[in-house]
Scaffold this motif. Sequence first.
Motif, short mmCIF file in Angstrom:
data_model
loop_
_atom_site.label_atom_id
_atom_site.label_comp_id
_atom_site.label_asym_id
_atom_site.label_seq_id
_atom_site.Cartn_x
_atom_site.Cartn_y
_atom_site.Cartn_z
N ASP A 1 47.72 42.91 29.33
CA ASP A 1 48.24 41.54 29.44
C ASP A 1 47.12 40.51 29.53
N TYR A 2 45.88 40.97 29.67
CA TYR A 2 44.75 40.05 29.84
C TYR A 2 43.95 39.85 28.55
N LYS A 3 44.56 40.10 27.42
CA LYS A 3 43.85 39.95 26.14
C LYS A 3 43.34 38.53 25.94
N GLU A 4 44.19 37.55 26.21
CA GLU A 4 43.79 36.15 26.01
C GLU A 4 42.62 35.78 26.91
N GLU A 5 42.70 36.20 28.18
CA GLU A 5 41.61 35.89 29.11
C GLU A 5 40.32 36.58 28.72
N LEU A 6 40.41 37.80 28.20
CA LEU A 6 39.23 38.50 27.72
C LEU A 6 38.61 37.78 26.52
N ASN A 7 39.45 37.26 25.64
CA ASN A 7 38.95 36.52 24.49
C ASN A 7 38.26 35.23 24.92
N GLU A 8 38.77 34.60 25.98
CA GLU A 8 38.24 33.32 26.44
C GLU A 8 37.11 33.48 27.45
N GLU A 9 36.71 34.73 27.72
CA GLU A 9 35.60 35.02 28.63
C GLU A 9 35.83 34.43 30.03
N LYS A 10 37.06 34.52 30.50
CA LYS A 10 37.37 34.03 31.83
C LYS A 10 36.95 35.03 32.91
N VAL A 11 36.82 34.55 34.14
CA VAL A 11 36.58 35.43 35.28
C VAL A 11 37.90 36.12 35.61
N LEU A 12 37.92 37.44 35.49
CA LEU A 12 39.17 38.21 35.63
C LEU A 12 39.28 38.77 37.04
N VAL A 13 39.58 37.89 37.97
CA VAL A 13 39.58 38.27 39.38
C VAL A 13 40.46 39.48 39.68
N PRO A 14 41.71 39.55 39.22
CA PRO A 14 42.55 40.71 39.56
C PRO A 14 42.05 42.03 39.01
N LEU A 15 41.18 41.98 37.98
CA LEU A 15 40.63 43.21 37.41
C LEU A 15 39.30 43.59 38.04
N TRP A 16 38.70 42.68 38.78
CA TRP A 16 37.36 42.90 39.33
C TRP A 16 37.32 42.98 40.84
N ILE A 17 38.28 42.38 41.51
CA ILE A 17 38.25 42.27 42.97
C ILE A 17 39.61 42.64 43.54
N TYR A 18 39.62 43.41 44.62
CA TYR A 18 40.87 43.70 45.31
C TYR A 18 41.19 42.54 46.25
N ILE A 19 42.43 42.09 46.20
CA ILE A 19 42.89 41.05 47.12
C ILE A 19 43.99 41.66 47.99
N GLY A 20 43.68 41.80 49.27
CA GLY A 20 44.61 42.42 50.20
C GLY A 20 45.58 41.43 50.80
N LEU A 21 46.80 41.86 51.00
CA LEU A 21 47.87 41.02 51.55
C LEU A 21 48.42 41.64 52.83
N ARG A 22 48.56 40.83 53.85
CA ARG A 22 49.13 41.31 55.12
C ARG A 22 50.10 40.25 55.65
N ASN A 23 51.19 40.72 56.26
CA ASN A 23 52.06 39.77 56.96
C ASN A 23 52.36 40.29 58.35
N SER A 24 52.60 39.38 59.27
CA SER A 24 52.88 39.72 60.66
C SER A 24 53.65 38.58 61.30
N GLU A 25 54.03 38.74 62.54
CA GLU A 25 54.75 37.68 63.24
C GLU A 25 53.89 36.43 63.40
N GLU A 26 52.56 36.62 63.40
CA GLU A 26 51.65 35.47 63.56
C GLU A 26 51.48 34.68 62.27
N GLY A 27 51.86 35.27 61.12
CA GLY A 27 51.71 34.58 59.85
C GLY A 27 51.19 35.52 58.77
N ASN A 28 50.99 34.98 57.59
CA ASN A 28 50.49 35.76 56.44
C ASN A 28 48.97 35.70 56.37
N SER A 29 48.37 36.82 55.98
CA SER A 29 46.92 36.91 55.85
C SER A 29 46.56 37.48 54.48
#
Length: 278
Positions: free
Chosen positions: A173-201
Motif C-alpha cells: 500500500d506504500y507504493k506511492e510513498e516509495l515513489n515520492e521518497e517519503k519518510v515511511l515511519v510505519p515501516l521503519w519505526i514501531y509506535i506503541g499504543l497504551r490506554n489506561s484509566e489515567e489516559g492514552n499513551s
Amino acid sequence: MGLFNWFKKDSGKELKETKETTNTTAPSETEEERLLLAMPMFENGEKYSIEAVLKVLTTQWGYEIEGTDYDDTTAVLTIAGTMFAIAYIPAAIPEEDIKHTAQFAYNWPKVIEETQAVDSHAIVSVMSGSMSIVERYLLLSRILYAIMETTPSCVGVYQGSQTLLIPREQYLDYKEELNEEKVLVPLWIYIGLRNSEEGNSIYTYGLTAFGKQEIEVIHSSLSLDELYGFLVNICSYVIGSDVVFQHGETLGYTAEQKINITSSPGVFVEGNTLKLEM
C-alpha cells in the motif's frame, strides 16, 4: 478511520517549530554505519526471483545496480556505493521470535494464524556506504517492496530490531510513498499504543537508529488515533528534516500551538525520552 489510514490522509500537514532555539544535527557515525536488516517470509516452499526483484529496482526507481555474481539463494550487490545483500534461508523464522513480536503487532492482528504456512525466509541487509541513513532505509523498503510485489508467496516482513511485523498488503500500500521518497515511519519505526484509566499513551521505538531520542506522550486525553497521526507526523519531520528537539522547547502545527517538550527517563522504553505534553 483506522490508524494507518489516518496517517496517510493527514500526513501532508506541515509541522512547525515554535521555539527558535531548536537545533539540527546530522546522525552520528554510529547511526550511519548501522547494518539494516529485515526478513521477508515465504510459504509453501516458494521463494523470490532475484532477477524479478532487480528489475523492479531498476525500472521502478532507476537504481543502477553493480555486480553480476548472484542467484536466487545469495546476492551481494551495490547501488551508489552502498552494498546490499539478499540471502535465502530454507527455514521459518523461530516461532518464539514471531510470537514475541506478535504481541505488539496491532497492525496485523491475525499474524500468528497467517504465518502458520511460512517455511522459509530471506535476510535482506543494507550495509553502510555513501548513502545517508534515510536513503538506506528507503533502499531497504524498496527491496522489500520489490520482493513482495513479485513473490505472491511472501506473506509479510519481520523486523525484529524494530519490533515490527508488517503484512504484505500494508507494505504494498506504500507504493506511492516509495515513489515520492517519503519518510515511511510505519515501516521503519514501531509506535506503541497504551490506554489506561489515567489516559492514552504512545511511544516510539526506533528513532535512535536515526540519531534521535525516542518520543513519548503519557496519559493524554486525546484519542489513540489522534496521538498516532500526530506522532507519525512528528517522526516524519524529525527524520526528514534532521531535527533534534531539546528539553524546554515547544512545537506545534501553528505559531499559536505550543506543545511543551521535556527530556526525562522513559516510561515505556529505556533511556531518556522526549515527553510531549498533549
